[in-house]
Write a protein that holds these residues in place. Structure first.
Motif, PDB file in Angstrom:
ATOM      1  N   ASP A   8       0.682  -1.206  -0.035  1.00  7.75           N
ATOM      2  CA  ASP A   8      -0.178  -0.031   0.178  1.00  7.75           C
ATOM      3  C   ASP A   8       0.777   1.252   0.088  1.00  7.75           C
ATOM      4  O   ASP A   8       0.399   2.238  -0.345  1.00  7.75           O
ATOM      5  CB  ASP A   8      -0.806   0.032   1.075  1.00  7.75           C
ATOM      6  CG  ASP A   8      -2.058   1.168   0.936  1.00  7.75           C
ATOM      7  OD1 ASP A   8      -2.705   0.888   0.167  1.00  7.75           O
ATOM      8  OD2 ASP A   8      -2.104   1.908   1.918  1.00  7.75           O
ATOM      9  N   SER A   9       2.231   1.114   0.249  1.00  5.28           N
ATOM     10  CA  SER A   9       3.018   2.267   0.348  1.00  5.28           C
ATOM     11  C   SER A   9       3.034   3.000  -1.001  1.00  5.28           C
ATOM     12  O   SER A   9       3.069   4.113  -1.129  1.00  5.28           O
ATOM     13  CB  SER A   9       4.514   1.824   0.843  1.00  5.28           C
ATOM     14  OG  SER A   9       5.064   1.132  -0.214  1.00  5.28           O
ATOM     15  N   LEU A  10       3.106   2.290  -2.159  1.00  3.46           N
ATOM     16  CA  LEU A  10       3.099   2.990  -3.401  1.00  3.46           C
ATOM     17  C   LEU A  10       1.696   3.642  -3.810  1.00  3.46           C
ATOM     18  O   LEU A  10       1.951   4.737  -4.320  1.00  3.46           O
ATOM     19  CB  LEU A  10       3.428   1.851  -4.348  1.00  3.46           C
ATOM     20  CG  LEU A  10       3.754   2.552  -5.842  1.00  3.46           C
ATOM     21  CD1 LEU A  10       4.803   3.337  -5.780  1.00  3.46           C
ATOM     22  CD2 LEU A  10       3.731   1.456  -6.736  1.00  3.46           C
ATOM     23  N   ARG A  11       0.658   3.041  -3.365  1.00  2.00           N
ATOM     24  CA  ARG A  11      -0.755   3.561  -3.702  1.00  2.00           C
ATOM     25  C   ARG A  11      -0.772   5.151  -2.837  1.00  2.00           C
ATOM     26  O   ARG A  11      -1.192   5.956  -3.528  1.00  2.00           O
ATOM     27  CB  ARG A  11      -1.793   2.754  -3.249  1.00  2.00           C
ATOM     28  CG  ARG A  11      -3.145   3.284  -3.621  1.00  2.00           C
ATOM     29  CD  ARG A  11      -4.377   2.718  -2.682  1.00  2.00           C
ATOM     30  NE  ARG A  11      -4.087   2.908  -1.370  1.00  2.00           N
ATOM     31  CZ  ARG A  11      -4.124   4.225  -0.689  1.00  2.00           C
ATOM     32  NH1 ARG A  11      -4.719   5.293  -1.254  1.00  2.00           N
ATOM     33  NH2 ARG A  11      -3.893   4.397   0.350  1.00  2.00           N
ATOM     34  N   ALA A  12      -0.173   4.967  -1.730  1.00  2.00           N
ATOM     35  CA  ALA A  12      -0.381   6.257  -0.914  1.00  2.00           C
ATOM     36  C   ALA A  12       0.492   7.073  -1.216  1.00  2.00           C
ATOM     37  O   ALA A  12       0.308   8.145  -1.158  1.00  2.00           O
ATOM     38  CB  ALA A  12      -0.008   5.706   0.611  1.00  2.00           C
ATOM     39  N   LEU A  13       1.789   6.854  -1.835  1.00  2.00           N
ATOM     40  CA  LEU A  13       2.406   7.912  -2.440  1.00  2.00           C
ATOM     41  C   LEU A  13       2.074   8.525  -3.521  1.00  2.00           C
ATOM     42  O   LEU A  13       1.968   9.776  -3.722  1.00  2.00           O
ATOM     43  CB  LEU A  13       4.276   7.147  -2.939  1.00  2.00           C
ATOM     44  CG  LEU A  13       4.869   7.989  -3.303  1.00  2.00           C
ATOM     45  CD1 LEU A  13       5.634   9.036  -2.252  1.00  2.00           C
ATOM     46  CD2 LEU A  13       6.177   7.312  -4.112  1.00  2.00           C
ATOM     47  N   TYR A  14       1.540   7.683  -4.383  1.00  2.00           N
ATOM     48  CA  TYR A  14       0.783   8.148  -5.565  1.00  2.00           C
ATOM     49  C   TYR A  14      -0.430   9.129  -5.119  1.00  2.00           C
ATOM     50  O   TYR A  14      -0.623  10.103  -5.977  1.00  2.00           O
ATOM     51  CB  TYR A  14       0.182   7.028  -6.592  1.00  2.00           C
ATOM     52  CG  TYR A  14       1.507   6.394  -7.261  1.00  2.00           C
ATOM     53  CD1 TYR A  14       2.796   6.751  -7.519  1.00  2.00           C
ATOM     54  CD2 TYR A  14       1.330   5.148  -8.027  1.00  2.00           C
ATOM     55  CE1 TYR A  14       3.744   6.111  -8.050  1.00  2.00           C
ATOM     56  CE2 TYR A  14       2.287   4.470  -8.771  1.00  2.00           C
ATOM     57  CZ  TYR A  14       3.360   4.964  -8.791  1.00  2.00           C
ATOM     58  OH  TYR A  14       4.353   4.353  -9.480  1.00  2.00           O
ATOM     59  N   GLN A  15      -1.170   8.514  -4.213  1.00  2.00           N
ATOM     60  CA  GLN A  15      -2.472   9.518  -3.923  1.00  2.00           C
ATOM     61  C   GLN A  15      -1.989  10.825  -3.418  1.00  2.00           C
ATOM     62  O   GLN A  15      -2.502  11.835  -3.648  1.00  2.00           O
ATOM     63  CB  GLN A  15      -3.253   8.696  -2.939  1.00  2.00           C
ATOM     64  CG  GLN A  15      -4.448   9.297  -2.600  1.00  2.00           C
ATOM     65  CD  GLN A  15      -5.339   9.263  -4.059  1.00  2.00           C
ATOM     66  OE1 GLN A  15      -5.711   8.188  -4.668  1.00  2.00           O
ATOM     67  NE2 GLN A  15      -5.699  10.649  -4.375  1.00  2.00           N
ATOM     68  N   GLY A  16      -1.023  10.846  -2.753  1.00  2.00           N
ATOM     69  CA  GLY A  16      -0.464  12.092  -2.032  1.00  2.00           C
ATOM     70  C   GLY A  16       0.032  13.073  -3.365  1.00  2.00           C
ATOM     71  O   GLY A  16      -0.307  14.104  -3.216  1.00  2.00           O
ATOM     72  N   ALA A 197      -3.981   4.960  -8.640  1.00  2.00           N
ATOM     73  CA  ALA A 197      -3.921   6.236  -7.738  1.00  2.00           C
ATOM     74  C   ALA A 197      -3.163   7.660  -8.561  1.00  2.00           C
ATOM     75  O   ALA A 197      -3.175   8.425  -8.059  1.00  2.00           O
ATOM     76  CB  ALA A 197      -3.279   5.812  -6.657  1.00  2.00           C
ATOM     77  N   LEU A 198      -2.367   6.900  -9.638  1.00  2.00           N
ATOM     78  CA  LEU A 198      -1.730   8.210 -10.174  1.00  2.00           C
ATOM     79  C   LEU A 198      -2.024   8.669 -11.713  1.00  2.00           C
ATOM     80  O   LEU A 198      -2.221   9.588 -11.838  1.00  2.00           O
ATOM     81  CB  LEU A 198      -0.241   7.774  -9.967  1.00  2.00           C
ATOM     82  CG  LEU A 198       0.676   8.832 -10.701  1.00  2.00           C
ATOM     83  CD1 LEU A 198       0.818   9.920 -10.143  1.00  2.00           C
ATOM     84  CD2 LEU A 198       2.199   8.047 -10.856  1.00  2.00           C
ATOM     85  N   VAL A 199      -2.014   7.587 -12.642  1.00  2.00           N
ATOM     86  CA  VAL A 199      -2.182   7.935 -13.822  1.00  2.00           C
ATOM     87  C   VAL A 199      -3.654   7.825 -14.459  1.00  2.00           C
ATOM     88  O   VAL A 199      -4.174   7.110 -14.353  1.00  2.00           O
ATOM     89  CB  VAL A 199      -1.204   6.762 -14.830  1.00  2.00           C
ATOM     90  CG1 VAL A 199      -1.060   6.937 -16.323  1.00  2.00           C
ATOM     91  CG2 VAL A 199       0.161   6.647 -14.234  1.00  2.00           C
TER      92      VAL A 199
END
Length: 299
Positions: A8-16, A197-199
């Motif tokens: 989930d760390s990557l999803r959280a980074l992207y969402q930020g 969460a990003l693209v």
């Protein structure tokens, strides 16, 4: 199976990042580049890997040198970031993890970025580095091109450029979540819009607008390899996250390659975001995928 808590760390980074861009729609490019240079934060520092900086054929690079690597084997890594953000530094840890697993060295290319230097500047830098490495005695069959997102595009398009120049081709190509479609036609751009969460379509349209200069065609095979003739292409490994909007790009590349008789492998990892190997060393799904890449590479 549900994604691991660690992933989930990557999803959280992207969402930020997404939240910041939505809150500041006029965010300038230097600020955006500083933000995306934190891409490395979800990866661990690979153990027993040394780094050194150099300029190769006028292009800045970072070497990732795992202890015990086969000095003859070299992975040429092109970083992601829509051709406009990201850097060799933001991707050196991911490159280091992959190189270590594969028993090879890696060179991460800090190619020129758009919009200051639009297409085909990035391919020109990749070509210059490849020619210099050949001149240094590296054998084409012992080199591979590898990259993620826009860098995954470059990993594929560079080989097309090498072929156009009459150069011997690398032994294999690895593309992590490649962004290939400059026309934004992929079905998962819509079906996965709520899970990536990003693209988004808007981000891709903005990045493509910076990458392609006025008059350039979005169907030029060197910019959009989904229009390329892949006959005779090196063996190919593609991975994509199951919930990312660019999943379709990887699937279409695999279908195109297979139809052309290329030895192509497609790995879709359920629940994963765009460029999920950026969590190298911290998420079990990624470590398992890197091992699959290494097994394939060593065949």
């Amino acid at each position: 199976m549900s994604p691991s808590r660690e992933s989930d760390s990557l999803r959280a980074l992207y969402q930020g990042w997404t939240d910041r861009m939505v809150a500041d729609p006029a965010m300038d490019l230097p600020t955006m580049r500083d933000m995306f240079d934190q891409w490395h934060s979800t990866a661990s520092e690979p153990e027993d890997v040394r780094y050194k900086t150099e300029t190769v054929a006028g292009v800045p690079v970072i070497w990732a040198l795992p202890d015990g690597a086969d000095e003859a084997k070299l992975m040429i890594y092109t970083h992601g970031g829509g051709f406009a953000v990201g850097s060799a530094d933001s991707h050196r840890k991911m490159a280091g993890h992959t190189a270590k697993a594969c028993g090879a060295n890696a060179i991460v290319v800090d190619y020129r970025r758009a919009p200051e230097d639009p297409f085909p500047a990035q391919l020109e830098d990749s070509l210059a580095v490849y020619k210099e490495l050949l001149d240094r005695g590296y054998k084409a069959e012992n080199m591979s091109t590898i990259g993620d997102s826009a860098g995954g595009n470059l990993a594929v398009a560079s080989v097309l450029k090498f072929r156009e120049e009459g150069l011997p081709l690398p032994g294999c190509v690895i593309a992590y979540s490649p962004w290939l479609d400059m026309e934004h036609k992929g079905k998962t751009l819509d079906t996965n819009a709520d899970t990536d969460a990003l693209v988004s379509r808007a981000i891709l349209e903005g990045m493509a607008g910076m990458f392609l200069p006025e008059g350039a065609s979005p169907s030029d095979p060197l910019a959009n390899p989904l229009y390329a003739d892949l006959t005779g292409f090196p063996r190919l490994y593609i991975n994509v996250g199951g919930v990312e909007t660019l999943r379709d790009n990887g699937e279409r590349l695999h279908a195109l390659a297979t139809a052309a008789g290329v030895d192509s492998t497609l790995s879709i990892v359920d629940g994963m975001q765009h460029v999920f190997p950026s969590m190298s060393g911290t998420a079990p799904e990624v470590d398992e995928e890197i091992q699959r890449v290494a097994t394939w590479y060593k065949k």
